[in-house]
Design a protein around this motif. Structure first.
Motif, short mmCIF file in Angstrom:
data_model
loop_
_atom_site.label_atom_id
_atom_site.label_comp_id
_atom_site.label_asym_id
_atom_site.label_seq_id
_atom_site.Cartn_x
_atom_site.Cartn_y
_atom_site.Cartn_z
N LYS A 56 0.84 -1.21 0.00
CA LYS A 56 0.00 0.00 0.00
C LYS A 56 0.86 1.25 0.00
O LYS A 56 0.53 2.24 -0.66
N GLU A 57 1.97 1.19 0.72
CA GLU A 57 2.89 2.33 0.77
C GLU A 57 3.55 2.54 -0.59
O GLU A 57 3.74 3.68 -1.03
N PHE A 117 2.26 1.93 -3.45
CA PHE A 117 1.26 2.54 -4.34
C PHE A 117 0.96 3.98 -3.96
O PHE A 117 0.86 4.86 -4.84
N SER A 118 0.80 4.26 -2.68
CA SER A 118 0.32 5.57 -2.25
C SER A 118 1.40 6.63 -2.15
O SER A 118 1.13 7.83 -2.28
N SER A 119 2.65 6.22 -1.93
CA SER A 119 3.72 7.19 -1.75
C SER A 119 3.86 8.16 -2.93
O SER A 119 3.98 9.38 -2.72
N LEU A 147 1.65 9.26 -4.81
CA LEU A 147 0.48 10.11 -4.93
C LEU A 147 0.61 11.38 -4.12
O LEU A 147 -0.08 12.38 -4.38
N ASN A 148 1.49 11.36 -3.10
CA ASN A 148 1.60 12.53 -2.23
C ASN A 148 3.05 12.82 -1.84
O ASN A 148 3.71 13.65 -2.44
N ASN A 167 5.64 12.34 -4.77
CA ASN A 167 5.09 12.56 -6.10
C ASN A 167 6.22 12.84 -7.10
O ASN A 167 7.11 13.65 -6.82
N GLY A 218 1.13 3.72 -9.26
CA GLY A 218 1.17 4.85 -8.33
C GLY A 218 1.90 6.04 -8.91
O GLY A 218 1.41 7.18 -8.84
#
Length: 211
Positions: free
Chosen positions: A12-13, A15-17, A19-20, A23, A140
């Motif tokens: 999950k990290e 994928f999400s890293s 995004l914010n 980036n 991501g």
């Protein structure tokens, strides 16, 4: 592979890293050329973002699958061949199903081959990780990149022509009151200014969250 493993905290990290907090555009300052070139309108920005996302995701998976068989001295060449094949497929699909957008994107679809985000993820992540993790990393980073392009394209088309996706959204009454479209928004320099504002807002927000 168990479902819990597929969607573990680490994955999950991954994928999400992008995004914010990591980036590729506003933090790593990569892919800026695309933000300047294809964001005068929202539609080509969306298509370019989706194209890079698809190519990055599948290139990551392919390189991850064959990483142990690639001789170290020619790994960059192999990566370029994989990316070039995927870019060619995406380019032909765009010409077949979205020709007008393909014309607007012009040579920039072909230049995805040398996109520093794409090559960076292949070298830094896919060469060291499994296919599923590499797929998540590619998606991501692609979405993180696409989000910035879409944001810039949104403001440039809205303020530059009063339209979104070619549809007028600013009522005629607003123009009757004296409002005028900002022609500077259609110039490449404005995209750099908008990206700069996004970088400033992103860093200010994250700094405040840390405090």
């Amino acid at each position: 592979m168990q479902m819990s493993k597929l969607f573990s905290k680490e994955n999950k990290e991954v994928f999400s890293s992008p995004l914010n907090i990591n980036n590729p555009v506003v933090v790593q300052v990569l892919g800026i050329c695309s933000a300047l070139a294809v964001t005068s309108k929202l539609e080509p920005a969306i298509v370019m973002g989706l194209s890079v996302t698809v190519i990055t995701a599948f290139a990551n998976v392919i390189i991850s699958l064959i990483r142990k068989t690639i001789p170290n001295r020619i790994r960059i060449i192999v990566q370029l061949v994989v990316v070039a094949a995927l870019v060619t497929i995406v380019s032909q699909v765009l010409k077949a199903f979205a020709y007008d957008v393909s014309v607007q994107l012009s040579v920039y679809v072909g230049l995805i081959i040398t996109n520093c985000i794409l090559m960076g993820r292949l070298e830094a992540f896919a060469m060291q990780n499994g296919p599923w993790e590499s797929f998540l990393d590619g998606v991501g980073n692609g979405i993180g990149y696409a989000a910035i392009l879409i944001l810039v394209g949104f403001f440039r088309e809205l303020l530059g022509s009063g339209c979104l996706l070619g549809i007028r959204v600013i009522p005629q009454a607003v123009y009757d009151w004296g409002y005028m479209d900002n022609g500077m928004m259609t110039m490449p320099a404005m995209s750099l200014i908008i990206v700069g504002c996004v970088i400033w807002a992103h860093r200010a927000y994250n700094d405040s969250e840390k405090k």
